[in-house]
Design an enzyme around this catalytic site. Structure first.
Site, PDB file in Angstrom:
ATOM      1  N   CYS A 109      35.515  -9.088  25.523  1.00 57.15           N
ATOM      2  CA  CYS A 109      36.122  -8.263  26.569  1.00 57.15           C
ATOM      3  C   CYS A 109      35.489  -8.578  27.918  1.00 57.15           C
ATOM      4  CB  CYS A 109      35.941  -6.783  26.231  1.00 57.15           C
ATOM      5  SG  CYS A 109      36.562  -5.669  27.505  1.00 57.15           S
TER       6      CYS A 109
ATOM      7  N   CYS B  17      34.755  -5.463  30.091  1.00 57.69           N
ATOM      8  CA  CYS B  17      33.628  -4.649  29.598  1.00 57.69           C
ATOM      9  C   CYS B  17      32.291  -5.288  29.930  1.00 57.69           C
ATOM     10  CB  CYS B  17      33.684  -4.501  28.078  1.00 57.69           C
ATOM     11  SG  CYS B  17      35.216  -3.851  27.463  1.00 57.69           S
ATOM     12  N   ASP B  18      32.192  -6.582  29.685  1.00 65.91           N
ATOM     13  CA  ASP B  18      30.879  -7.225  29.670  1.00 65.91           C
ATOM     14  C   ASP B  18      30.672  -8.265  30.769  1.00 65.91           C
ATOM     15  OD1 ASP B  18      30.420  -5.713  27.405  1.00 65.91           O
ATOM     16  OD2 ASP B  18      31.081  -7.279  26.033  1.00 65.91           O
TER      17      ASP B  18
END
Lengths: 311, 114
Positions: free
Chosen positions: A135, A138-139
């Site tokens: 992701c 997300c990261d």
């Protein structure tokens, strides 16, 4: 506890929830069961920008609305269900869920969706969350000022590679073929980004590092040359596989694990329908899943009416 | 505040008190993002099954997250959301990074906290 329903929907993504909305609204007693979070892969989408009628919504937000709609019409929903046993044969289908009970229904809609494909390498699981990610939104910020690799050649891989250049100083796209599956505009966007380089026709052999990821080991499929690409991050976008392995032996699957259906989305088993990413189809989108859910629900309701079955 | 049905750890003192108490706990430190939401859901679904374990969330981007879970030696090598930490007897007995399935969480709970 034993309880009989008119319809059981297996899977709580857009296809399953849409089927539940239509079935419950037709006053059919409906149960939705999912072995994971309700919303399915929609939950994994940071922002949905192409769902008609909704300008911008998070995937989780859209799933929450669909779930509310289904429950508002009376559908019962069980998420994170531990399915112990199920039997789709015969006129009465049966599913047993740990801590919940045994549920039966004359029709079942299989909307089990897909799961992100992995490389299946031992080192992949070792570095998950320690450099390997699935992701970008997300990261991505963990890799600010670092060099990373994006593995894949579809739209997701190319688009996310471009978005990751906001953080990373260098992004190397590694792909198993000598051409991309992504749309030309996505390829063009990536090609004109100076922070992105390309390694085509590569097999990923493993991931190297200590506590954290330090490199991605690949082999050129033409020359056989093996290299370790220095990278603190590796983002995998290599598609999805139908979540149907557990249905093997109960319903016919094709060689890719997809469920073959007819025009009304009926499977090979009377009373069992399939909708969404788990069935044989070319285009897998939230909108096509929703359409499938509608068709499967209407066909299931018609099946119940024709056979004069109701709980 | 994260939009979950879990109890929230919203101060450093609350985290420190939890550690000092020696109670069994699982804390998911994340955002309302695609990798975190499924883990909150897993934890919510397990609360009834593990009555002697407390399940919490914590905001990753808050100073609380920064001063507690994000500064633990056990999460030093993590770079995937959410960071999940399991506590028992005042110690971190397990920690994971990135999305986890219900089966993976249950395996840790059964091995470390039961």
């Amino acid at each position: 506890m034993n309880e009989r329903f008119d319809a059981i929907v297996m899977g709580g993504g857009p296809a399953g929830l849409t089927a539940a909305i239509y079935l419950a609204r037709a006053r059919l007693k409906t149960l939705v069961v999912d072995n994971a979070t309700i919303g399915g892969q929609t939950n994994l989408t940071h922002e949905v920008a192409n769902y008609p009628g909704v300008l911008n919504v998070s995937g989780a937000g859209l799933a929450r609305i669909m779930k509310s709609q289904a429950t508002s019409f009376g559908a019962r929903i069980i998420g994170h269900a531990d399915i112990i046993d199920f039997d789709l044969s015969g006129p009465e289908k049966r599913i047993e869920i740990d801590d919940e009970g045994v549920f039966t229904a004359p029709v079942v809609v299989l909307a089990t969706g897909g799961v992100p494909r992995t490389l299946g390498l031992e080192s992949e699981s070792r570095f998950k969350g320690r450099g390997i990610s699935y992701c970008a939104t997300c990261d991505g910020d963990f890799f600010t000022g670092k060099e990373i690799v994006v593995i894949g050649g579809g739209n997701s891989a190319l688009e996310e590679a471009v978005s990751l250049t906001k953080y990373a100083t260098k992004v190397t796209i590694v792909h198993e073929f000598d051409h991309f599956q992504a749309h030309p505009w996505a390829v063009e966007e990536a090609r004109k980004n100076p922070a992105i380089s390309f390694m085509m026709n590569q097999r990923v052999d493993g991931f190297a590092g200590g506590e954290k990821l330090e490199g991605v080991i690949t082999t050129d499929k033409t020359t056989g040359a093996t290299v370790t690409i220095p990278a603190e991050g590796a983002f995998l976008f290599i598609g999805y596989t139908p979540n149907t392995a557990w249905l093997k032996g109960q319903v016919t699957l094709n060689e890719r694990g997809e469920i073959p259906v007819d025009e009304s989305l009926a499977t090979n088993i009377p009373g069992v329908f399939a909708a969404g990413d788990a069935r044989v189809k070319r285009y897998r989108q939230i909108t096509t899943a929703v359409a499938d859910g509608t068709i499967a629900a209407l066909a299931a309701a018609d099946y119940l009416a024709r056979n004069q079955i109701q709980a | 505040m994260l939009d979950t049905n879990l109890k929230h750890i919203d101060s450093v003192e609350k985290f420190n008190d939890l550690v000092k108490s020696g109670r069994k706990a699982a804390i998911v430190c994340g955002r309302m993002g695609p990798m975190c939401i499924p883990v909150y859901g897993v934890m919510e679904s397990l609360e009834a099954k593990y009555p002697d374990v407390e399940f919490f969330d914590m905001e990753f981007d808050s100073p609380i997250g920064m001063k507690t879970i994000r500064s633990l030696p056990e999460t030093r090598s993590f770079n995937g959301l959410p960071f999940t930490v399991y506590l028992r007897d005042g110690k971190v007995v397990a920690a994971t990074s990135s999305i986890q399935s219900k089966a993976q969480v249950k395996a840790i709970l059964d091995e470390k906290l039961v």
